[in-house]
Design an enzyme around this catalytic site. Sequence first.
Site, PDB file in Angstrom:
ATOM      1  N   HIS A  49     -71.667  33.196 -39.291  1.00 15.77           N
ATOM      2  CA  HIS A  49     -72.630  32.621 -40.452  1.00 15.77           C
ATOM      3  C   HIS A  49     -74.014  33.257 -39.915  1.00 15.77           C
ATOM      4  CE1 HIS A  49     -73.692  29.434 -37.541  1.00 15.77           C
ATOM      5  NE2 HIS A  49     -72.223  28.931 -37.472  1.00 15.77           N
ATOM      6  N   HIS A  86     -74.979  32.541 -36.272  1.00 16.37           N
ATOM      7  CA  HIS A  86     -74.800  33.607 -35.442  1.00 16.37           C
ATOM      8  C   HIS A  86     -75.618  35.012 -35.559  1.00 16.37           C
ATOM      9  CE1 HIS A  86     -70.585  31.361 -35.842  1.00 16.37           C
ATOM     10  NE2 HIS A  86     -71.075  31.431 -34.676  1.00 16.37           N
ATOM     11  N   LYS A 141     -78.547  24.260 -31.821  1.00 19.11           N
ATOM     12  CA  LYS A 141     -77.623  23.246 -32.491  1.00 19.11           C
ATOM     13  C   LYS A 141     -76.629  22.549 -31.723  1.00 19.11           C
ATOM     14  CE  LYS A 141     -73.918  23.862 -34.849  1.00 19.11           C
ATOM     15  NZ  LYS A 141     -73.041  22.847 -34.239  1.00 19.11           N
TER      16      LYS A 141
END
Length: 281
Positions: free
Chosen positions: A40, A43, A156
Amino acid sequence: MFYLLNILIQMKILLNNTSLFESLRPFNDLGFVPTMGGIHKGHLSLIDKSNKLCKKTIVSIFVNPKQFNNKKDLRSYPRNIKKDLKILKKSKKVDFVYVPKFKDIYDDKKKSQITLLKKDEILCAKFRKGHFEGVLDVMNRLTKIIKPKKIFMGEKDFQQLFLVKKHLEKLYKTKVIPCKTIRDKNNVALSSRNFLLNKSSLVIAAKIYKKLVSIKKNIKKKKKIWSFLNLQKKELKNNYKIKIDYLELRKINNLKISSTKKNSRLFIAYYLNNVRLIDNL
């Protein structure tokens, strides 16, 4: 196999260690982006950072069974290698994609000697026994195989980033580079697991993020942060019908419990329709 080989025009797909060693031999300034697929924009941001700081970029796609403490979670983890390769090819920023088999990574039968220190058995490590041992083991093996100059990982998964950086930089001449969390238009942190959520669940995730921003903002006004966070945790559970593993304020330099907003992050892990999501801000 034919599909994997023929999707490639500019990037080279490495399906085994022999191909990898031959292809990477000439290069000593490699940027490495480790993934488990489900590619996504998060990345792609890591790949962008690698392109800026390194001459060549390699992305791995390997769903590591050793880091799943739940077999059901492993089975349900999103996999779509064709889609991943199309996205990476379209980016025109990836030089190599490493798609190893289990035997390429775990080529010996030696058990991992990696164990977490007691002080590190916090946050996700407390609720996912063996998870980070599996992460550190596979990152150790991948780094030994690829020999990158820099490894790019997202904030994250802050605890993962913290532990990998602490572990790998002691063993190898490689730097682990933190990269900011990428969010969707509703500020939900991008994750491969988001592919398992429906639209209504993503709406709830957006509301939870908004609430977390409010909690973080109000922390500085509270004398008893622990009590305040416990109350907020109960409200989140009741309002959104979610299960929460933790909601904690911790220092960014050592992940110890913090009593101040300064140099700290608010960490959460929760289940939304049986999908486990994490975030920090």
